[in-house]
Design a protein around this motif. Structure first.
Motif, PDB file in Angstrom:
ATOM      1  N   PHE A 118      42.863  51.062  43.219  1.00 30.18           N
ATOM      2  CA  PHE A 118      42.316  52.415  43.213  1.00 30.18           C
ATOM      3  C   PHE A 118      43.448  53.395  42.912  1.00 30.18           C
ATOM      4  O   PHE A 118      44.519  53.317  43.505  1.00 30.18           O
ATOM      5  N   SER A 122      44.496  57.596  42.340  1.00 26.46           N
ATOM      6  CA  SER A 122      44.087  58.986  42.560  1.00 26.46           C
ATOM      7  C   SER A 122      43.843  59.653  41.207  1.00 26.46           C
ATOM      8  O   SER A 122      44.221  59.101  40.164  1.00 26.46           O
ATOM      9  N   CYS A 141      46.917  54.063  45.062  1.00 24.96           N
ATOM     10  CA  CYS A 141      46.730  54.151  46.506  1.00 24.96           C
ATOM     11  C   CYS A 141      46.853  52.723  47.050  1.00 24.96           C
ATOM     12  O   CYS A 141      45.881  51.963  47.055  1.00 24.96           O
ATOM     13  N   ASP A 153      47.097  51.409  49.894  1.00 28.27           N
ATOM     14  CA  ASP A 153      46.294  50.982  51.029  1.00 28.27           C
ATOM     15  C   ASP A 153      44.890  50.560  50.603  1.00 28.27           C
ATOM     16  O   ASP A 153      44.151  49.966  51.382  1.00 28.27           O
ATOM     17  N   LYS A 154      44.508  50.818  49.340  1.00 22.95           N
ATOM     18  CA  LYS A 154      43.181  50.443  48.859  1.00 22.95           C
ATOM     19  C   LYS A 154      43.224  49.309  47.824  1.00 22.95           C
ATOM     20  O   LYS A 154      42.214  48.969  47.240  1.00 22.95           O
ATOM     21  N   THR A 165      43.029  45.672  46.653  1.00 21.00           N
ATOM     22  CA  THR A 165      42.356  44.478  47.195  1.00 21.00           C
ATOM     23  C   THR A 165      42.888  43.252  46.482  1.00 21.00           C
ATOM     24  O   THR A 165      42.896  43.186  45.245  1.00 21.00           O
TER      25      THR A 165
END
Length: 134
Positions: free
Chosen positions: A119, A121, A127, A129-130, A132
């Protein structure tokens, strides 16, 4: 070839840079800008173009833009704020307070066999922390 000479000065202290910005003898700047991940246009517009901003290096002054920036700064509704920003950008583009000579494009490399999704911004910042993994 065109008879222009430049004296380039690097600044290691913000106070020295601020002093040069306020000087009439400083006419051109090489400046870089980085984004945070909030994705709100006000983070740039207010900082770069509000007449009372210390980082308004263009010395841009437009009372209507200042007023719209102030409204947008306190507006809680994202849609209303975005409409303010659209109007602000239209006015700034009409006034042409500066000419941007380059925009750096960032490139990322990753192993598509190990990463399921990434992901980013609106400013192109990953990002982490997003992310996967597969």
């Amino acid at each position: 070839k065109i008879g222009v000479s430049l004296r380039i000065t690097a600044f290691n202290r913000w106070a020295d840079q601020d002093k040069a910005m306020d000087s009439d003898s400083s006419q051109i700047f090489i400046y870089g800008w980085g984004a945070e991940i909030l994705g709100d246009a006000g983070n740039f517009l207010r900082t770069l173009f509000h007449s009372k901003s210390k980082t308004n290096f263009f010395h841009y002054e437009n009372k209507n833009v200042d007023q719209l920036l102030d409204y947008a700064f306190t507006e809680q509704d994202r849609n209303v704020r975005e409409n303010y920003y659209k109007n602000i950008i239209e006015q700034i583009m009409y006034d042409i307070p500066g000419i941007f000579l380059m925009h750096i494009k960032e490139y990322y490399a990753y192993n598509k066999n190990k990463i399921k999704s990434i992901f980013m911004s609106p400013y192109g910042i990953i990002c982490y922390d997003k992310v996967t993994l597969k």
